[in-house]
Design an enzyme around this catalytic site. Structure first.
Site, PDB file in Angstrom:
ATOM      1  N   ALA A  68       8.735  28.330  42.974  1.00 55.68           N
ATOM      2  CA  ALA A  68       8.477  26.848  43.592  1.00 55.68           C
ATOM      3  C   ALA A  68       7.490  26.313  42.738  1.00 55.68           C
ATOM      4  O   ALA A  68       7.319  25.044  42.502  1.00 55.68           O
ATOM      5  CB  ALA A  68       7.821  27.051  44.869  1.00 55.68           C
ATOM      6  N   THR A  69       6.472  27.306  42.031  1.00 54.78           N
ATOM      7  CA  THR A  69       5.583  26.627  41.287  1.00 54.78           C
ATOM      8  C   THR A  69       6.281  25.728  40.085  1.00 54.78           C
ATOM      9  O   THR A  69       5.979  24.548  39.648  1.00 54.78           O
ATOM     10  CB  THR A  69       4.733  27.641  40.372  1.00 54.78           C
ATOM     11  N   SER A 198      10.946  28.462  47.442  1.00 52.51           N
ATOM     12  CA  SER A 198      10.930  29.739  46.663  1.00 52.51           C
ATOM     13  C   SER A 198      11.586  30.782  47.578  1.00 52.51           C
ATOM     14  O   SER A 198      11.656  30.780  48.782  1.00 52.51           O
ATOM     15  CB  SER A 198       9.366  29.774  46.861  1.00 52.51           C
ATOM     16  N   HIS A 200      11.020  34.281  47.349  1.00 57.99           N
ATOM     17  CA  HIS A 200      10.279  35.372  47.759  1.00 57.99           C
ATOM     18  C   HIS A 200       9.488  35.171  48.882  1.00 57.99           C
ATOM     19  O   HIS A 200       9.062  36.152  49.464  1.00 57.99           O
ATOM     20  CB  HIS A 200       9.257  36.033  46.640  1.00 57.99           C
ATOM     21  N   THR A 236      19.296  30.440  30.200  1.00 65.61           N
ATOM     22  CA  THR A 236      20.499  31.130  30.842  1.00 65.61           C
ATOM     23  C   THR A 236      19.987  31.447  32.527  1.00 65.61           C
ATOM     24  O   THR A 236      18.936  32.159  32.464  1.00 65.61           O
ATOM     25  CB  THR A 236      20.915  32.142  30.172  1.00 65.61           C
ATOM     26  N   CYS A 322      -3.909  33.142  47.162  1.00 65.81           N
ATOM     27  CA  CYS A 322      -4.071  32.516  45.885  1.00 65.81           C
ATOM     28  C   CYS A 322      -5.549  32.106  45.816  1.00 65.81           C
ATOM     29  O   CYS A 322      -6.150  31.872  44.558  1.00 65.81           O
ATOM     30  CB  CYS A 322      -3.481  31.058  45.951  1.00 65.81           C
TER      31      CYS A 322
HETATM   32  N1  PLP Z   1       3.679  26.183  47.771  1.00 66.12           N
HETATM   33  C1  PLP Z   1       3.140  26.994  48.734  1.00 66.12           C
HETATM   34  C2  PLP Z   1       2.797  26.252  49.999  1.00 66.12           C
HETATM   35  C3  PLP Z   1       2.853  28.534  48.559  1.00 66.12           C
HETATM   36  O1  PLP Z   1       2.634  29.172  49.758  1.00 66.12           O
HETATM   37  C4  PLP Z   1       3.378  29.073  47.336  1.00 66.12           C
HETATM   38  C5  PLP Z   1       2.906  30.480  47.168  1.00 66.12           C
HETATM   39  O2  PLP Z   1       2.041  31.184  47.577  1.00 66.12           O
HETATM   40  C6  PLP Z   1       3.718  28.200  46.480  1.00 66.12           C
HETATM   41  C7  PLP Z   1       3.979  27.097  46.498  1.00 66.12           C
HETATM   42  C8  PLP Z   1       4.321  28.848  45.163  1.00 66.12           C
HETATM   43  O3  PLP Z   1       5.456  29.671  45.126  1.00 66.12           O
HETATM   44  P1  PLP Z   1       5.895  30.581  44.124  1.00 66.12           P
HETATM   45  O4  PLP Z   1       5.211  31.813  44.167  1.00 66.12           O
HETATM   46  O5  PLP Z   1       7.491  30.569  44.169  1.00 66.12           O
HETATM   47  O6  PLP Z   1       5.753  29.780  42.924  1.00 66.12           O
END
Ligand code: PLP
Length: 376
Positions: A68-69, A198, A200, A236, A322
């Site tokens: 997601a990042t 995301s 995971h 890829t 985080c």
């Molecule tokens: N956005 C939110 C609200 C999250 O909780 C997280 C992960 O902790 C992320 C984004 C980042 O996701 P990813 O680890 O897939 O980059």
């Protein structure tokens, strides 16, 4: 062990594991023109259909990413690259995940004007506080759906509707990492042009994510190369993890409401128990996601309690994963009382957690509160 840190990451489910194994066997490159490549391409097509259906969007509007990042960085930098010469204003909140907050900071350094909306005294962001900031110069509004530290559900549907009403050119992005497959919603319900999700966080492996970009919304790619993902995300494709992501989503999709109800009743069970105890507080208010509960045990530092719980094989998080022990500015922004900021724990559940596990957590919190207070 009792795992209550599902907002940080989740265990990979059996369906995702076997889908990943299928993807490893099917090792072709989906861009190859022969049959081996075609098999991989089929897996990818099927997976894209699953994610698109779960979001209620067209297949061609879904792009696979590494996380997601990456999805959010793509929207933020890609929107700036496509439209930033003409429009310079970005609106976001002070409670975003770093995957949105940091790229926005970076654009600010590059000369973009950033408006960061703070929650009011009650910890709530009103649609009007965001919409009133939109002008003809507004490039992007990026607002999360569910906050990862307290589970606060933001009124994104109303916000994006109001934003579009004021300036239909403004791109509306929503980080749905903590809501996808947890709250029952489709893209049209929140009215976002772009959505980050995301794998995971929903029982797929780490290293796979997706980005929805509504047809007609122009965003430039972050990476250039072989032109995969319709030229939008070169590199890829990760077929095993794409397949695993879709398998996890396919498993969860039919039971979103049922699982929501289970999580809600677990949350209520936990909150009722905590409210009957001295020296504990629940930070998450009622309308929050049932999957994330922010609590505090007065006067016991989060990390101290976290390790005490760990000694009982109960795994939670201090604030958010985080923040790595740093005092969370997001919790301050969400108006969590100052006396709880150092003592906050995040309990994040799945519907597979049980009342017995909550009982064990509460009894460990009581033991921790009593024994740790003595040696403080
Ligand atoms: N956005 C939110 C609200 C999250 O909780 C997280 C992960 O902790 C992320 C984004 C980042 O996701 P990813 O680890 O897939 O980059």
């Amino acid at each position: 062990m009792i795992y209550l840190d599902n907002a940080a990451t989740t265990a990979v489910c059996a369906a995702a594991k076997s889908a990943a194994a299928e993807g490893f066997e099917c090792f072709g490159n989906p861009s190859s023109l022969h049959g081996v490549g075609l098999e991989a391409e089929k897996i990818m097509r099927r997976s894209r259909e699953t994610i698109a259906a779960a979001l209620g969007v067209k297949d061609k509007e879904v792009y696979f990413t590494s996380c997601a990042t990456e999805s959010s960085n793509t929207v933020i930098f890609g929107a700036a690259a496509a439209h930033g010469k003409r429009r310079k204003r970005i609106i976001t909140t002070t409670i975003e995940h770093p995957s949105v907050a940091r790229p926005v900071d970076e654009l600010e350094k590059q000369g973009f004007e950033v408006v960061r909306i703070s929650p009011g005294e009650n910890g709530i962001i009103t649609p009007e506080s965001v919409i009133s900031q939109v002008d003809e110069n507004t490039l992007l509004v990026s607002i999360m759906h569910v906050n990862n530290e307290t589970g606060y559900i933001l009124p994104v549907g109303e916000i994006f509707k109001g934003v579009k009403h004021k300036n239909k050119e403004t791109i509306c992005h929503c980080d749905c990492v903590q809501s996808f497959m947890k709250l029952p919603f489709k893209a049209k319900d929140i009215g976002a042009d772009c959505i980050s999700v995301s794998g995971h966080k929903l029982h797929a492996p780490k290293g796979i994510g997706a980005l929805y970009v509504k047809s007609g919304v122009r965003i430039l790619p972050l990476m250039y190369g072989g032109g995969q993902e319709s030229g939008f995300r070169s590199g890829t494709e990760n077929i095993p993890y794409i397949n695993a992501f879709a398998a996890a989503v396919g498993e969860l999709e039919p039971t979103i409401i049922e699982r929501y109800e289970t999580a809600l009743s677990l949350k209520k069970y936990l909150c009722d128990k905590l409210s009957a105890l001295d020296g504990t507080a629940v930070n998450s208010h009622e309308g929050c996601s049932p999957y994330v509960v922010s609590i505090a045990v007065e006067r016991i530092k989060s990390e101290t309690m976290l390790h005490f719980l760990e000694s009982r094989e109960i795994y939670v998080s201090s604030g958010s994963a985080c923040s790595k022990g740093k005092k969370s500015s997001v919790l301050q922004e969400l108006r969590i009382p100052a006396k709880y900021l150092d003592s906050t724990l995040r309990i994040s559940m799945t519907s597979d957690n049980t009342r017995e596990e909550i009982d064990a957590l509460v009894s460990a919190l009581v033991d921790g509160r009593d024994s740790l207070a003595k040696i403080r």
